[in-house]
Write a protein that holds these residues in place. Structure first.
Motif, PDB file in Angstrom:
ATOM      1  N   TYR A   1       0.985  -1.307   0.180  1.00 38.01           N
ATOM      2  CA  TYR A   1      -0.124  -0.172   0.038  1.00 38.01           C
ATOM      3  C   TYR A   1       0.842   1.089  -0.297  1.00 38.01           C
ATOM      4  CZ  TYR A   1      -3.880  -3.010   1.400  1.00 38.01           C
ATOM      5  OH  TYR A   1      -4.968  -3.967   1.354  1.00 38.01           O
ATOM      6  N   VAL A   2       0.501   2.110  -0.884  1.00 34.58           N
ATOM      7  CA  VAL A   2       1.193   3.503  -0.945  1.00 34.58           C
ATOM      8  C   VAL A   2       0.012   4.588  -1.097  1.00 34.58           C
ATOM      9  CG1 VAL A   2       2.901   4.935  -2.240  1.00 34.58           C
ATOM     10  CG2 VAL A   2       3.146   2.402  -2.153  1.00 34.58           C
ATOM     11  N   LEU A   3       0.612   5.524  -0.281  1.00 34.21           N
ATOM     12  CA  LEU A   3      -0.307   7.074  -0.342  1.00 34.21           C
ATOM     13  C   LEU A   3       0.491   8.021  -1.260  1.00 34.21           C
ATOM     14  CD1 LEU A   3      -2.195   8.732   2.413  1.00 34.21           C
ATOM     15  CD2 LEU A   3      -0.328   9.944   0.928  1.00 34.21           C
ATOM     16  N   ARG A   4      -0.196   8.464  -2.430  1.00 35.58           N
ATOM     17  CA  ARG A   4       0.314   9.421  -3.307  1.00 35.58           C
ATOM     18  C   ARG A   4      -0.299  10.964  -3.083  1.00 35.58           C
ATOM     19  NH1 ARG A   4       2.300  11.805  -5.825  1.00 35.58           N
ATOM     20  NH2 ARG A   4       1.928  11.759  -8.002  1.00 35.58           N
ATOM     21  N   ALA A   5       0.408  11.795  -2.919  1.00 31.53           N
ATOM     22  CA  ALA A   5      -0.348  13.104  -2.836  1.00 31.53           C
ATOM     23  C   ALA A   5       0.697  14.279  -3.456  1.00 31.53           C
ATOM     24  CB  ALA A   5      -0.206  13.662  -1.439  1.00 31.53           C
ATOM     25  N   ASP A   6       0.242  15.330  -3.880  1.00 29.47           N
ATOM     26  CA  ASP A   6       0.847  16.507  -4.570  1.00 29.47           C
ATOM     27  C   ASP A   6       1.179  17.826  -3.701  1.00 29.47           C
ATOM     28  OD1 ASP A   6       0.847  15.031  -7.234  1.00 29.47           O
ATOM     29  OD2 ASP A   6      -1.127  15.297  -7.280  1.00 29.47           O
ATOM     30  N   VAL A   7       2.397  17.992  -3.648  1.00 28.16           N
ATOM     31  CA  VAL A   7       2.617  19.298  -2.794  1.00 28.16           C
ATOM     32  C   VAL A   7       2.578  20.402  -3.521  1.00 28.16           C
ATOM     33  CG1 VAL A   7       4.307  20.158  -1.239  1.00 28.16           C
ATOM     34  CG2 VAL A   7       4.026  17.677  -1.272  1.00 28.16           C
ATOM     35  N   LEU A   8       1.790  21.282  -2.972  1.00 24.57           N
ATOM     36  CA  LEU A   8       1.359  22.649  -3.814  1.00 24.57           C
ATOM     37  C   LEU A   8       2.171  23.833  -3.420  1.00 24.57           C
ATOM     38  CD1 LEU A   8      -2.652  22.177  -3.565  1.00 24.57           C
ATOM     39  CD2 LEU A   8      -0.984  21.455  -5.620  1.00 24.57           C
ATOM     40  N   PHE A   9       2.548  24.633  -4.381  1.00 25.37           N
ATOM     41  CA  PHE A   9       3.141  25.899  -4.153  1.00 25.37           C
ATOM     42  C   PHE A   9       2.418  26.986  -4.597  1.00 25.37           C
ATOM     43  CE2 PHE A   9       6.395  22.403  -3.993  1.00 25.37           C
ATOM     44  CZ  PHE A   9       7.342  23.062  -3.421  1.00 25.37           C
ATOM     45  N   ARG A  10       2.650  28.003  -4.195  1.00 25.25           N
ATOM     46  CA  ARG A  10       2.034  29.520  -4.667  1.00 25.25           C
ATOM     47  C   ARG A  10       3.095  30.505  -4.284  1.00 25.25           C
ATOM     48  NH1 ARG A  10       1.669  32.507  -0.098  1.00 25.25           N
ATOM     49  NH2 ARG A  10       1.367  31.274   2.090  1.00 25.25           N
TER      50      ARG A  10
END
Length: 334
Positions: free
Chosen positions: A305-314
């Motif tokens: 099992y793997v959790l994937r997420a995108d890190v956002l920038f502004r």
């Protein structure tokens, strides 16, 4: 249709309660064009009469208005020898019969999944020389990882993603802004607080979270993560991959949930860098052109099992300069 009510009631003049009458309801003489009944010495005064009376009123065109606490209605009053007196009145219902005021529901500040975090943590990153990737050991605890797996397995259904010789796995996407905010506040935001890319700074993770599931035979061939752009101006620059259980040959965890399934980063002109999954460990690496080509090797036993997420920038907010006041020494005339 006629209705009657017998009991102790209080009669009040409409003029004294003009502010309680709804805007779309007019007094009787305005509503039906009937003149007000002339007052005589024998006519009971509505503002002071509190008799035990028999009241009959016309059916109101809007039944929902009959349930309100204050209702302007045309009535016929029978009291002593005087009856047939047309008045505009207000019926004050007792408190026990008044409808409860509906308060707006407060916005949900938490979701079921956002409550899994056991507290703030201060992770120590690990930097590697041969690959543009940062490791974050124990970003999530084993208990937190297990709750995420149980949530995905019990509340959602995984979708198969298969392309011959490209990918063979299952995944589920869920939208949870509360979880994204809680995860960022639990320690990841503190870790990346000093990071800056040109004029961009990290501001959180995307609300769409993906859980990947690799059963025996599952894999992902060579690929690179692509960046995304949101309508509010935020963009993703880095990917976050968190292993939710441990593989074989893990140095941190003694337990083994699956075999195989290592993460391989293919660095140009160098030997590939291999990461073995350990529970709660995260990999933080760039997307787009700067992303190192990588793959997930085949799982030979168990489930990964793997959790994937995108890190956002502004864009970084520039500090506002103090405005010069009228008493500024530069604006004074000597």
């Amino acid at each position: 249709m006629r209705r009657s009510y017998v009991g102790d009631v209080s009669l009040f003049g409409t003029l004294a309660y003009e502010d309680l009458v709804p805007a779309d309801v007019k007094r009787l003489r305005h509503l039906r064009g009937l003149p007000s009944a002339p007052r005589t010495a024998r006519t009971p005064r509505a503002t002071h009469a509190t008799p035990r009376a028999t009241l009959r009123w016309d059916e109101h065109p809007d039944d929902s208005a009959m349930a309100t606490a204050v209702i302007p209605l045309p009535v016929t009053v029978s009291h002593d020898r005087h009856e047939g007196v047309e008045i505009a009145m207000v019926i004050q219902a007792p408190k026990s019969m008044r409808p409860e005021k509906r308060r707006p529901r407060p916005k949900e500040l938490h979701s079921k999944l956002s409550l899994i975090f056991e507290g703030n943590r201060f992770p120590e990153p690990v930097h590697y020389r041969n690959v543009d990737c940062m490791g974050i050991p124990s970003l999530l605890s084993p208990q937190e990882c297990k709750k995420i797996i149980d949530f995905a397995e019990s509340s959602m259904s995984f979708r198969d993603h298969f392309r011959s010789r490209v990918v063979d796995m299952s995944y589920v996407d869920f939208i949870d802004p509360c979880f994204a905010n809680a995860f960022w506040s639990a320690g990841l935001g503190c870790l990346l607080r000093t990071m800056k890319l040109e004029d961009l700074v990290p501001c959180g993770i995307k609300e769409v979270i993906r859980i990947q599931k690799f059963v025996q035979g599952g894999y992902v061939s060579l690929h690179s993560d692509r960046p995304i752009s949101l309508s509010d101006g935020r963009v993703s620059k880095y990917s976050l991959r968190i292993f939710l259980n441990s593989g074989s040959n893990s140095d941190i965890s003694d337990s083994t949930d699956f075999e195989g399934g290592v993460s391989i980063f293919h660095v140009p002109f160098k030997e590939p860098v291999i990461f073995t999954a350990s529970t709660g460990m995260a990999l933080f690496y760039p997307q787009g052109e700067l992303c190192t080509p990588q793959e997930e090797s085949e799982v030979t036993f168990g489930t990964k099992y793997v959790l994937r997420a995108d890190v956002l920038f502004r864009k970084a907010q520039r500090p506002e300069l103090p405005k010069a006041g009228h008493d500024d020494h530069q604006s004074r005339i000597p």
